[in-house]
Each structure stands twice: as structure tokens, then as C-alpha cells.
Write an enzyme that holds these catalytic residues in place. Structure first.
Site, PDB file in Angstrom:
ATOM      1  N   GLU A  78      -2.785  25.157  22.578  1.00  0.00           N
ATOM      2  CA  GLU A  78      -2.346  25.974  21.452  1.00  0.00           C
ATOM      3  C   GLU A  78      -3.470  26.897  20.986  1.00  0.00           C
ATOM      4  OE1 GLU A  78       0.637  26.073  20.706  1.00  0.00           O
ATOM      5  OE2 GLU A  78       1.443  24.211  21.545  1.00  0.00           O
ATOM      6  N   CYS A 140       2.276  18.578  14.319  1.00  0.00           N
ATOM      7  CA  CYS A 140       1.172  18.965  15.199  1.00  0.00           C
ATOM      8  C   CYS A 140       0.518  20.244  14.692  1.00  0.00           C
ATOM      9  CB  CYS A 140       1.661  19.142  16.633  1.00  0.00           C
ATOM     10  SG  CYS A 140       2.113  17.558  17.390  1.00  0.00           S
ATOM     11  N   HIS A 164      -0.568  20.464  23.371  1.00  0.00           N
ATOM     12  CA  HIS A 164       0.721  19.787  23.468  1.00  0.00           C
ATOM     13  C   HIS A 164       0.939  19.274  24.889  1.00  0.00           C
ATOM     14  CE1 HIS A 164       2.596  21.263  19.565  1.00  0.00           C
ATOM     15  NE2 HIS A 164       2.961  20.006  19.638  1.00  0.00           N
TER      16      HIS A 164
END
Ligand code: PCA
Length: 218
Positions: A78, A140, A164
Site C-alpha cells: 500500500e 487496515c 495486504h
């Protein structure tokens, strides 16, 4: 020291691949650095307290948090944490955060992980990896935001970010049994059936952490 976090199961799932990866990496040595693995509760209010406390007491130089993204077919680094929550699912305490993660925080943070270099090394080992510009609006993303905010304010030399992970194959196998048993949708309607085996995820993380650790020492 490298801090790696993962989550317990949520949303009716008993397992979370991030928990298994964290347990496998806990105590490992990567590039001469000690890895500490921590499994976190799926609890928004606890995360807002636990992450800053852990960072202050353990003083990691590198923090990589892990979570499940159902349907994701590969390791997904991410790039962005947004100061926005929209919990479609309640967390494991029943709380649904709607609105800002931190009321007076900036709108977002960029991950401070060397994402391009990590991705390149993971791919060079034959493991699929990509980057993403949104970690969603659930826990998250909130964990990533709380961590980057705390580091920006108190530990500017600490590198941090979120990755992730796909489902484990065994989770998808069980899911397909459930789809068949429920008889409510056709198999092909389920778009969340991608998976990756545990050893590949652990190996990808070992490689990525090694690259990030080296960058943090440069
Ligand atoms: N995935 C969720 C929260 C916990 C997890 O493993 C998410 O993507 O927000």
C-alpha cells in the site's frame, strides 16, 4: 528492530493469513535485524491506543503491518493511508468507525517504505507483487494511518507502511464448500477466490523486509 504486525480473523472468518505470516516471522533475523511479530485485535479503538504505545516502547526502526484483502491475488504494497474510515463491517467489538481516523490529523500520509525496490526484489524471486493507492476504508487503512501519523509526529526516522495479503488456499476451499452448500449464488459470481500459499507469502515478506531494512540503514 523490525516490528511486523498482523490481524486476527474478522468478518466471520476464523483465520487471517496475516496472523500466520506474523507468527512465522516472529523472532527471525533479517539483514542482521531482529523481527518482533505482533498479532493485533480487529478493534479500531484498541488499535488507536496499541500502535502508538508499541512504537514508543519498542522503538522499531522499520514497521510493516499486514492484513487480509479478500480477493487480492498477490502481495500488495500500500502506498497511501487516508484519514477516512467507512467500516462496512463492524470490527470485532461491534464498532463501525465512520469519518476521520484521527479528528485533527492531516488528510493522508504516503507510506515511507521503499515500495518500488521491495516490489522489484519480490518479483525477481518469482513471486507476484503489486502496489496500490488505496488500503480501503476499514481497519487496515486506519492502522496504517495511525502508525504513519504517530511516526511523523514522534519518530520521523522510522520507516512504516502496510502490505495486504491474499487469502490462504485453504480458506478459499472452505469458502467454495460454503457457496455450494448455501446454494445462493453461482460459483462464478464470487470474485474473491484468489489465494496464495503461506510459504510464498512468508518468503515475499522476508525479501521485502530485507530490502526495507537495508534502506532504513542507509
Ligand atoms: N483486513 C482488514 C482489517 C483486518 C484485515 O486483516 C482490512 O483490510 O482493513
Amino acid at each position: 528492530m523490525i516490528l511486523v504486525t498482523g490481524f486476527e480473523g474478522y468478518g466471520g472468518r476464523s483465520a487471517n493469513p496475516s496472523e500466520s505470516v506474523v507468527r512465522a516471522l516472529d523472532g527471525a533475523k533479517i539483514g542482521g535485524a531482529q523481527v518482533t511479530g505482533q498479532v493485533l485485535p480487529v478493534d479500531f479503538r484498541a488499535i488507536c491506543r496499541i500502535m502508538p504505545e508499541m512504537i514508543d516502547s519498542q522503538r522499531p526502526r522499520l514497521i510493516v503491518s499486514l492484513g487480509l484483502w479478500p480477493g487480492e491475488p498477490m502481495v500488495r504494497i500500500e502506498r497511501v493511508a487516508a484519514n477516512w474510515s467507512f467500516f462496512e463491517l463492524p470490527d470485532n467489538t461491534g464498532h463501525r468507525q465512520q469519518g476521520r481516523v484521527i479528528d485533527d490529523g492531516p488528510d493522508g500520509y504516503l507510506s515511507t517504505l521503499p515500495a518500488d525496490a521491495m516490489q522489484a526484489s519480490i518479483r525477481a524471486a518469482g513471486l507476484p507483487c503489486r502496489q496500490s493507492g488505496s488500503a480501503g476504508t476499514y481497519l487496515c487503512n486506519a492502522t496504517s494511518y495511525v502508525t504513519l501519523h504517530h511516526c511523523a509526529q514522534n519518530h520521523p526516522r522510522t520507516m512504516a507502511g502496510f502490505i495486504h495479503l491474499p487469502y490462504l488456499p485453504s480458506q478459499v476451499a472452505a469458502m467454495m464448500d460454503q457457496v455450494a452448500a448455501n446454494g445462493e449464488v453461482e460459483m462464478h459470481q464470487r470474485a474473491d477466490t484468489a489465494s496464495m500459499n503461506l510459504q510464498d507469502m512468508i518468503e515475499a515478506l522476508r525479501i521485502g523486509l530485507g530490502v526495507a531494512w537495508a534502506a532504513s540503514q542507509a
